[in-house]
Motif scaffolding. Structure first.
Motif, PDB file in Angstrom:
ATOM      1  N   GLU A 188       0.842  -1.208   0.000  1.00 28.62           N
ATOM      2  CA  GLU A 188       0.000   0.000   0.000  1.00 28.62           C
ATOM      3  C   GLU A 188       0.872   1.251   0.000  1.00 28.62           C
ATOM      4  OE1 GLU A 188      -2.492  -0.417   3.374  1.00 28.62           O
ATOM      5  OE2 GLU A 188      -3.693  -2.046   2.521  1.00 28.62           O
ATOM      6  N   GLU A 189       1.985   1.235   0.748  1.00 27.54           N
ATOM      7  CA  GLU A 189       2.878   2.401   0.788  1.00 27.54           C
ATOM      8  C   GLU A 189       3.525   2.657  -0.576  1.00 27.54           C
ATOM      9  OE1 GLU A 189       5.672   1.617   3.839  1.00 27.54           O
ATOM     10  OE2 GLU A 189       4.239   1.878   5.497  1.00 27.54           O
ATOM     11  N   GLU A 190       4.016   1.591  -1.216  1.00 23.03           N
ATOM     12  CA  GLU A 190       4.655   1.747  -2.520  1.00 23.03           C
ATOM     13  C   GLU A 190       3.643   2.203  -3.563  1.00 23.03           C
ATOM     14  OE1 GLU A 190       7.774   1.726  -2.947  1.00 23.03           O
ATOM     15  OE2 GLU A 190       8.364   0.837  -1.037  1.00 23.03           O
ATOM     16  N   MET A 191       2.382   1.754  -3.430  1.00 21.59           N
ATOM     17  CA  MET A 191       1.352   2.178  -4.367  1.00 21.59           C
ATOM     18  C   MET A 191       1.070   3.663  -4.213  1.00 21.59           C
ATOM     19  SD  MET A 191      -0.361   1.025  -6.833  1.00 21.59           S
ATOM     20  CE  MET A 191      -1.735   1.549  -7.866  1.00 21.59           C
ATOM     21  N   LYS A 192       1.013   4.129  -2.970  1.00 20.17           N
ATOM     22  CA  LYS A 192       0.798   5.563  -2.736  1.00 20.17           C
ATOM     23  C   LYS A 192       1.966   6.387  -3.304  1.00 20.17           C
ATOM     24  CE  LYS A 192      -1.960   5.084   1.464  1.00 20.17           C
ATOM     25  NZ  LYS A 192      -2.017   5.359   2.933  1.00 20.17           N
ATOM     26  N   LYS A 193       3.195   5.892  -3.094  1.00 20.42           N
ATOM     27  CA  LYS A 193       4.376   6.609  -3.588  1.00 20.42           C
ATOM     28  C   LYS A 193       4.375   6.662  -5.124  1.00 20.42           C
ATOM     29  CE  LYS A 193       8.126   5.889  -1.356  1.00 20.42           C
ATOM     30  NZ  LYS A 193       9.388   5.273  -0.849  1.00 20.42           N
ATOM     31  N   ALA A 194       3.963   5.571  -5.757  1.00 22.16           N
ATOM     32  CA  ALA A 194       3.929   5.541  -7.220  1.00 22.16           C
ATOM     33  C   ALA A 194       2.894   6.516  -7.755  1.00 22.16           C
ATOM     34  CB  ALA A 194       3.620   4.120  -7.694  1.00 22.16           C
ATOM     35  N   ARG A 195       1.751   6.612  -7.106  1.00 29.34           N
ATOM     36  CA  ARG A 195       0.721   7.548  -7.541  1.00 29.34           C
ATOM     37  C   ARG A 195       1.183   8.992  -7.345  1.00 29.34           C
ATOM     38  NH1 ARG A 195      -4.805   4.806  -5.050  1.00 29.34           N
ATOM     39  NH2 ARG A 195      -4.925   3.059  -6.564  1.00 29.34           N
ATOM     40  N   ALA A 196       1.849   9.223  -6.239  1.00 28.38           N
ATOM     41  CA  ALA A 196       2.281  10.597  -5.958  1.00 28.38           C
ATOM     42  C   ALA A 196       3.337  11.079  -6.947  1.00 28.38           C
ATOM     43  CB  ALA A 196       2.816  10.675  -4.518  1.00 28.38           C
ATOM     44  N   ASN A 197       4.144  10.177  -7.487  1.00 29.29           N
ATOM     45  CA  ASN A 197       5.228  10.554  -8.397  1.00 29.29           C
ATOM     46  C   ASN A 197       4.971  10.143  -9.840  1.00 29.29           C
ATOM     47  OD1 ASN A 197       7.593  11.537  -6.487  1.00 29.29           O
ATOM     48  ND2 ASN A 197       6.664   9.710  -5.526  1.00 29.29           N
ATOM     49  N   ALA A 198       3.764   9.727 -10.121  1.00 27.69           N
ATOM     50  CA  ALA A 198       3.468   9.251 -11.479  1.00 27.69           C
ATOM     51  C   ALA A 198       3.653  10.346 -12.522  1.00 27.69           C
ATOM     52  CB  ALA A 198       2.043   8.710 -11.537  1.00 27.69           C
ATOM     53  N   VAL A 199       3.437  11.619 -12.162  1.00 25.67           N
ATOM     54  CA  VAL A 199       3.532  12.721 -13.120  1.00 25.67           C
ATOM     55  C   VAL A 199       4.833  13.500 -12.940  1.00 25.67           C
ATOM     56  CG1 VAL A 199       2.447  14.864 -13.909  1.00 25.67           C
ATOM     57  CG2 VAL A 199       1.026  12.900 -13.222  1.00 25.67           C
ATOM     58  N   SER A 200       5.125  13.767 -11.669  1.00 25.99           N
ATOM     59  CA  SER A 200       6.274  14.626 -11.395  1.00 25.99           C
ATOM     60  C   SER A 200       7.607  13.895 -11.508  1.00 25.99           C
ATOM     61  CB  SER A 200       6.154  15.241 -10.003  1.00 25.99           C
ATOM     62  OG  SER A 200       6.091  14.200  -9.025  1.00 25.99           O
ATOM     63  N   ASN A 201       7.679  12.650 -11.115  1.00 32.27           N
ATOM     64  CA  ASN A 201       8.946  11.918 -11.102  1.00 32.27           C
ATOM     65  C   ASN A 201       8.671  10.462 -11.461  1.00 32.27           C
ATOM     66  OD1 ASN A 201      11.490  10.895 -10.667  1.00 32.27           O
ATOM     67  ND2 ASN A 201      11.799  12.017  -8.745  1.00 32.27           N
ATOM     68  N   LYS A 202       8.727  10.189 -12.712  1.00 37.58           N
ATOM     69  CA  LYS A 202       8.390   8.860 -13.191  1.00 37.58           C
ATOM     70  C   LYS A 202       9.400   7.810 -12.737  1.00 37.58           C
ATOM     71  CE  LYS A 202       5.798  10.328 -17.261  1.00 37.58           C
ATOM     72  NZ  LYS A 202       5.654  10.233 -18.724  1.00 37.58           N
ATOM     73  N   ALA A 203      10.664   8.212 -12.551  1.00 33.66           N
ATOM     74  CA  ALA A 203      11.674   7.238 -12.122  1.00 33.66           C
ATOM     75  C   ALA A 203      11.353   6.724 -10.715  1.00 33.66           C
ATOM     76  CB  ALA A 203      13.060   7.883 -12.153  1.00 33.66           C
ATOM     77  N   VAL A 204      11.007   7.665  -9.856  1.00 38.29           N
ATOM     78  CA  VAL A 204      10.642   7.274  -8.490  1.00 38.29           C
ATOM     79  C   VAL A 204       9.377   6.424  -8.503  1.00 38.29           C
ATOM     80  CG1 VAL A 204       9.903   8.156  -6.235  1.00 38.29           C
ATOM     81  CG2 VAL A 204      11.759   9.290  -7.487  1.00 38.29           C
ATOM     82  N   ALA A 205       8.429   6.807  -9.330  1.00 40.44           N
ATOM     83  CA  ALA A 205       7.185   6.054  -9.421  1.00 40.44           C
ATOM     84  C   ALA A 205       7.445   4.645  -9.945  1.00 40.44           C
ATOM     85  CB  ALA A 205       6.203   6.783 -10.333  1.00 40.44           C
TER      86      ALA A 205
ATOM     87  N   LEU B  77       6.804   1.055  -8.040  1.00 37.85           N
ATOM     88  CA  LEU B  77       6.007  -0.038  -8.601  1.00 37.85           C
ATOM     89  C   LEU B  77       6.792  -1.353  -8.609  1.00 37.85           C
ATOM     90  CD1 LEU B  77       4.256   1.772 -11.609  1.00 37.85           C
ATOM     91  CD2 LEU B  77       3.214   0.979  -9.477  1.00 37.85           C
ATOM     92  N   LYS B  78       8.134  -1.257  -8.863  1.00 35.24           N
ATOM     93  CA  LYS B  78       8.952  -2.475  -8.835  1.00 35.24           C
ATOM     94  C   LYS B  78       8.962  -3.090  -7.429  1.00 35.24           C
ATOM     95  CE  LYS B  78      12.071  -1.272 -12.659  1.00 35.24           C
ATOM     96  NZ  LYS B  78      13.482  -0.983 -13.054  1.00 35.24           N
ATOM     97  N   ARG B  79       9.167  -2.211  -6.405  1.00 35.37           N
ATOM     98  CA  ARG B  79       9.162  -2.726  -5.035  1.00 35.37           C
ATOM     99  C   ARG B  79       7.787  -3.307  -4.674  1.00 35.37           C
ATOM    100  NH1 ARG B  79      12.314   1.977  -4.394  1.00 35.37           N
ATOM    101  NH2 ARG B  79      10.469   3.127  -3.716  1.00 35.37           N
ATOM    102  N   LYS B  80       6.755  -2.653  -5.140  1.00 36.91           N
ATOM    103  CA  LYS B  80       5.400  -3.166  -4.913  1.00 36.91           C
ATOM    104  C   LYS B  80       5.244  -4.556  -5.515  1.00 36.91           C
ATOM    105  CE  LYS B  80       0.666  -2.316  -6.491  1.00 36.91           C
ATOM    106  NZ  LYS B  80       0.721  -3.398  -7.513  1.00 36.91           N
ATOM    107  N   LYS B  81       5.787  -4.735  -6.734  1.00 38.81           N
ATOM    108  CA  LYS B  81       5.695  -6.030  -7.402  1.00 38.81           C
ATOM    109  C   LYS B  81       6.463  -7.100  -6.630  1.00 38.81           C
ATOM    110  CE  LYS B  81       4.430  -8.614 -10.837  1.00 38.81           C
ATOM    111  NZ  LYS B  81       3.019  -8.975 -11.066  1.00 38.81           N
ATOM    112  N   MET B  82       7.643  -6.742  -6.104  1.00 38.96           N
ATOM    113  CA  MET B  82       8.441  -7.680  -5.321  1.00 38.96           C
ATOM    114  C   MET B  82       7.677  -8.110  -4.051  1.00 38.96           C
ATOM    115  SD  MET B  82      12.218  -5.913  -5.652  1.00 38.96           S
ATOM    116  CE  MET B  82      12.858  -6.955  -4.368  1.00 38.96           C
ATOM    117  N   HIS B  83       7.067  -7.140  -3.406  1.00 45.38           N
ATOM    118  CA  HIS B  83       6.294  -7.452  -2.188  1.00 45.38           C
ATOM    119  C   HIS B  83       5.105  -8.353  -2.520  1.00 45.38           C
ATOM    120  CE1 HIS B  83       8.868  -4.836  -0.055  1.00 45.38           C
ATOM    121  NE2 HIS B  83       8.252  -3.669  -0.322  1.00 45.38           N
ATOM    122  N   GLU B  84       4.446  -8.108  -3.631  1.00 41.14           N
ATOM    123  CA  GLU B  84       3.309  -8.941  -4.024  1.00 41.14           C
ATOM    124  C   GLU B  84       3.753 -10.377  -4.317  1.00 41.14           C
ATOM    125  OE1 GLU B  84       0.403  -5.549  -6.088  1.00 41.14           O
ATOM    126  OE2 GLU B  84       1.687  -6.836  -7.333  1.00 41.14           O
TER     127      GLU B  84
END
Length: 217
Positions: free
Chosen positions: A45-62, A66-73
């Motif tokens: 949930e934390e990584e998903m929030k971070k990806a949404r927050a940086n989806a426009v401003s900082n795609k690298a961070v987003a 998402l990669k960390r989110k995928k690893m956790h899943e």
């Protein structure tokens, strides 16, 4: 799998105790897995929030989020499979332990029944029941013989008894009729007074005639 648990805890250990210890150990492991799953779910949930927050401003961070989110899943899916295996092992051990306890109880019951029955067999039971029935029949016959007076076994003439009964009935009726003929008739007091009044009147007239005769002299 059950054999592996038994070998792990030792061949000399009580099977019931070993099964209980194995179940306790598996449940403890399940609790650890459930806590790990909760932790991974929060991280996802934390990584998903971070990806949404940086989806426009900082795609690298987003993207990294998402990669960390995928690893956790992926780790969460692996833990889910492990948890399922542990739960199946717990169910298997509990069923096996229940079956063992059931068989032990049935064995104890069978031993108790065998001890109760002893050398009893169906043929012996049948022989005993036949003997009981014979003795019961003998007891009934003895009771009937005792209750019947001596000489009562002779055949009684029913017609003779009926004639004697009719004779007694006729005598009783004749006696009642005879008693009824000799019963004195009790008149009521009023009738008795009426019967005495003419006698009193005759006496008074006789006394009056005697007095008149005396005066004439």
């Amino acid at each position: 799998m059950m054999a592996s648990f038994m070998s792990y805890f030792g061949a000399r250990k009580d099977p019931k105790k070993a099964a209980r210890e194995a179940i306790v150990s598996l449940r403890q492991q399940l609790q650890m897995i459930e806590k790990k799953e909760e932790y991974l779910q929060k991280k996802i949930e934390e990584e998903m929030k971070k990806a949404r927050a940086n989806a426009v401003s900082n795609k690298a961070v987003a993207t990294a989020a998402l990669k960390r989110k995928k690893m956790h899943e992926t780790e969460l899916d692996r833990l889910a499979g492990t948890r399922l295996q542990l739960e199946m092992q717990v169910n298997t051990l509990e069923s096996a332990n229940l079956n063992a306890e059931t068989m032990a109880a049935m064995k104890t019951a069978a031993s108790a029944l065998k001890s109760i029955h002893g050398d009893m067999t169906l043929d012996k039971v049948d022989a005993t029941m036949n003997a009981v029935q014979e003795q019961a029949e003998l007891a009934r016959e003895i009771g009937e013989a005792i209750s019947n007076p001596v000489g009562s076994a002779m055949d009684l003439d029913e017609d003779e008894l009926k004639a004697e009964l009719e004779e007694l009935e006729e005598e009783e009726l004749n006696m009642r009729l005879s008693e009824a003929d000799h019963v004195p008739v009790h008149l009521p007091p009023s009738a008795q007074v009426k019967d005495k009044q003419p006698a009193l009147e005759d006496d008074e007239e006789a006394q009056l005639r005697e007095l008149q005769a005396a005066l004439a002299m």
